[in-house]
Write a protein that holds these residues in place. Structure first.
Motif, PDB file in Angstrom:
ATOM      1  N   PHE A 112       0.855  -1.183   0.000  1.00 21.29           N
ATOM      2  CA  PHE A 112       0.000   0.000   0.000  1.00 21.29           C
ATOM      3  C   PHE A 112       0.899   1.244   0.000  1.00 21.29           C
ATOM      4  O   PHE A 112       1.876   1.313   0.757  1.00 21.29           O
ATOM      5  CB  PHE A 112      -0.861  -0.050   1.261  1.00 21.29           C
ATOM      6  CG  PHE A 112      -1.911   1.009   1.334  1.00 21.29           C
ATOM      7  CD1 PHE A 112      -2.948   1.045   0.424  1.00 21.29           C
ATOM      8  CD2 PHE A 112      -1.866   1.969   2.331  1.00 21.29           C
ATOM      9  CE1 PHE A 112      -3.916   2.026   0.504  1.00 21.29           C
ATOM     10  CE2 PHE A 112      -2.834   2.953   2.422  1.00 21.29           C
ATOM     11  CZ  PHE A 112      -3.860   2.980   1.494  1.00 21.29           C
ATOM     12  N   GLY A 113       0.571   2.233  -0.845  1.00 22.95           N
ATOM     13  CA  GLY A 113       1.449   3.388  -1.040  1.00 22.95           C
ATOM     14  C   GLY A 113       1.811   4.122   0.243  1.00 22.95           C
ATOM     15  O   GLY A 113       2.971   4.486   0.459  1.00 22.95           O
ATOM     16  N   ALA A 114       0.825   4.332   1.132  1.00 20.09           N
ATOM     17  CA  ALA A 114       1.101   5.074   2.363  1.00 20.09           C
ATOM     18  C   ALA A 114       2.036   4.295   3.289  1.00 20.09           C
ATOM     19  O   ALA A 114       2.790   4.895   4.067  1.00 20.09           O
ATOM     20  CB  ALA A 114      -0.206   5.404   3.083  1.00 20.09           C
ATOM     21  N   THR A 115       2.021   2.971   3.203  1.00 22.13           N
ATOM     22  CA  THR A 115       2.935   2.168   4.033  1.00 22.13           C
ATOM     23  C   THR A 115       4.370   2.412   3.584  1.00 22.13           C
ATOM     24  O   THR A 115       5.278   2.603   4.412  1.00 22.13           O
ATOM     25  CB  THR A 115       2.570   0.671   3.933  1.00 22.13           C
ATOM     26  OG1 THR A 115       1.179   0.514   4.207  1.00 22.13           O
ATOM     27  CG2 THR A 115       3.371  -0.156   4.919  1.00 22.13           C
ATOM     28  N   PRO A 347      -4.297   2.399 -11.476  1.00 18.85           N
ATOM     29  CA  PRO A 347      -3.185   2.512 -10.524  1.00 18.85           C
ATOM     30  C   PRO A 347      -2.018   3.379 -11.008  1.00 18.85           C
ATOM     31  O   PRO A 347      -1.455   4.153 -10.227  1.00 18.85           O
ATOM     32  CB  PRO A 347      -2.744   1.056 -10.320  1.00 18.85           C
ATOM     33  CG  PRO A 347      -3.975   0.249 -10.597  1.00 18.85           C
ATOM     34  CD  PRO A 347      -4.693   0.980 -11.697  1.00 18.85           C
ATOM     35  N   ALA A 348      -1.651   3.285 -12.291  1.00 26.85           N
ATOM     36  CA  ALA A 348      -0.453   3.992 -12.776  1.00 26.85           C
ATOM     37  C   ALA A 348      -0.548   5.503 -12.579  1.00 26.85           C
ATOM     38  O   ALA A 348       0.473   6.171 -12.388  1.00 26.85           O
ATOM     39  CB  ALA A 348      -0.212   3.668 -14.249  1.00 26.85           C
ATOM     40  N   THR A 349      -1.771   6.060 -12.625  1.00 24.59           N
ATOM     41  CA  THR A 349      -1.885   7.517 -12.493  1.00 24.59           C
ATOM     42  C   THR A 349      -2.550   7.939 -11.174  1.00 24.59           C
ATOM     43  O   THR A 349      -2.810   9.133 -10.969  1.00 24.59           O
ATOM     44  CB  THR A 349      -2.688   8.117 -13.675  1.00 24.59           C
ATOM     45  OG1 THR A 349      -3.920   7.396 -13.812  1.00 24.59           O
ATOM     46  CG2 THR A 349      -1.905   8.029 -14.966  1.00 24.59           C
ATOM     47  N   THR A 350      -2.853   6.975 -10.298  1.00 26.58           N
ATOM     48  CA  THR A 350      -3.448   7.350  -8.997  1.00 26.58           C
ATOM     49  C   THR A 350      -2.566   6.833  -7.857  1.00 26.58           C
ATOM     50  O   THR A 350      -1.609   7.492  -7.490  1.00 26.58           O
ATOM     51  CB  THR A 350      -4.900   6.833  -8.869  1.00 26.58           C
ATOM     52  OG1 THR A 350      -4.909   5.407  -9.026  1.00 26.58           O
ATOM     53  CG2 THR A 350      -5.798   7.463  -9.913  1.00 26.58           C
ATOM     54  N   SER A 351      -2.856   5.620  -7.358  1.00 28.52           N
ATOM     55  CA  SER A 351      -2.117   5.106  -6.193  1.00 28.52           C
ATOM     56  C   SER A 351      -0.610   5.032  -6.451  1.00 28.52           C
ATOM     57  O   SER A 351       0.188   5.181  -5.529  1.00 28.52           O
ATOM     58  CB  SER A 351      -2.653   3.727  -5.799  1.00 28.52           C
ATOM     59  OG  SER A 351      -2.634   2.844  -6.899  1.00 28.52           O
TER      60      SER A 351
END
Ligand SMILES: *Cc1c(COP(=O)(O)O)cnc(C)c1O
Length: 390
Positions: A112-115, A347-351
């Motif tokens: 997960f990106g925030a992790t 996902p490529a342009t968001t998370s």
């Protein structure tokens, strides 16, 4: 006397931790109070010093929050659970409770990106270092260990490519180096996968996802043994990223229907994934329930269902992915997952939009990749929505 240890998780989901006051509520009571009154100065002293059990202040814990903790611990087959305000505060609290400057983490590179942001930007500031390895390459985990390694951290299945990590094998590597394995069990929930039974030491949850399952509240949890969880609990009660009693009550209700919701999410996701595989506009489908998935056999052993998230590469790249996302009429254009409502995202342009193109390519996130979190709508309507979009 009922032996709770022998009850099925579906039963524990509706029965464990049930809390009744003198009024005998059949549902769980909600205790909206910041503090608790004591009968005497001596009782206050005994409770504050831990010599007498009981509630003191809702930053420490609260009866409704404890009920949620007991129910989730029972479902994960754990001794103990501490609830937190969100999934990220669960991960923060476990790091603050267990790590010190100089320590090292071996982590899956598919998180997960925030992790990843928490590990790199914040733990890094306090001298904790992280080495990222593939969740599916067990040897890489062993090679990344240093004398300072304290934790292994992974998510399985991973987001958005649904890679499945071998929890038992990676736990064995962690334990041979005196490290603890942490599994973020958000994608499966205890209804489909119980990592502690596979050898993991700690499970973390974003309860915001499937545990609530209806997109209402944020919440999180850390689950494990009494001994491992005690320092995490002490951080939480000192620093305060505690779960609110209102959110705990909502999540108690969420747990009660988790088993049947997960079963429905899995069935619908499997049907949608099978349909997607047959479409000429789709180059590749990522779903652990499909025989074409590279870790299909492992997923069959480790999970009792494929989960609710399906990703796929479109032949037409980013233009095709954006066109599909813009054309869907039923699915929600939002990055959240684990909801009754189906969501669709790029996902490529968001998370993963903040990663460099090289880092994205290394993570396998192509420009044509679309992720769907399959909700509880009728699958025929979901297929029709995608069909008109393709
Ligand atoms: C959403 C999510 C988190 C973070 O949870 P929050 O409740 O949003 O803080 C952590 N891990 C995974 C796998 C997630 O999907």
């Amino acid at each position: 006397m009922l032996d709770f240890e022998n009850l099925h998780p579906d039963t524990l989901a509706v029965r464990a931790g049930t809390l009744r006051t003198e009024f005998g509520e059949h549902s769980d009571a909600m205790h909206l109070t910041s503090s608790f009154v004591v009968g005497s100065a001596e009782e206050a002293s005994l409770k504050f010093t831990g010599q007498m059990p009981g509630y003191i202040y809702s930053r420490f814990t609260n009866p409704t929050v404890s009920a949620f903790e007991q129910r989730l611990a029972a479902m994960e087959g754990a001794e103990r659970c501490v609830a937190t305000a969100s999934g990220m505060s669960a991960i923060l609290s476990l790091c603050m409770g267990l790590l010190k400057a100089g320590d090292h983490i071996v982590s899956s590179n598919s998180l997960f990106g925030a992790t990843i942001q928490l590990f790199n930007a914040y733990l890094g500031k306090f001298g904790v270092t992280v080495t990222y390895v593939s969740p599916t390459d067990v040897d890489a985990w062993a090679q990344a260990v240093t004398p300072a390694t304290k934790l292994f951290f992974l998510e399985t299945p991973s987001n958005p490519l649904t890679e499945v990590a071998d929890v038992a094998a990676i736990a064995a590597v962690a334990h041979s180096h005196n490290a603890l394995l942490v599994v973020d069990n958000c994608f499966c929930s205890p209804a489909l996968q119980q990592p502690l039974k596979l050898g993991a030491d700690i499970v973390v949850h974003s309860a915001t996802k499937y545990i609530d399952g209806q997109g209402r509240v944020l919440g999180g949890a850390v689950v494990g043994s009494h001994a491992v969880l005690e320092p995490i609990y002490l951080f939480l009660r000192t620093a305060g990223p505690t779960l609110s009693p209102f959110n705990a009550w909502v999540l108690l209700k969420g747990l009660e229907t988790l088993g049947i919701r997960m079963k429905a999410h899995c069935e619908k996701a499997m049907e949608l994934a099978t349909w997607l595989e047959a479409q000429p506009q789709v180059a590749k489908v990522y779903y652990p329930g499909l025989k074409s998935h590279p870790q299909y056999d492992l997923a069959q052993r480790q999970q009792s269902g494929g989960g609710g998230v399906v990703s796929f590469d479109l032949v037409g790249g980013k233009a095709a992915a954006w066109a599909l996302i813009d054309k869907v009429e039923l699915m929600s254009r939002t990055a959240n997952l684990g909801d009754t409502r189906t969501t669709i995202t790029h996902p490529a342009t968001t998370s993963h939009g903040r990663l460099t193109p090289e880092a994205r390519a290394a993570a396998g996130i192509g420009d044509g990749l679309v992720r769907i979190s399959v909700g509880l709508e009728h699958v025929g309507d979901l297929i029709a929505d995608l069909q008109q979009g393709l």
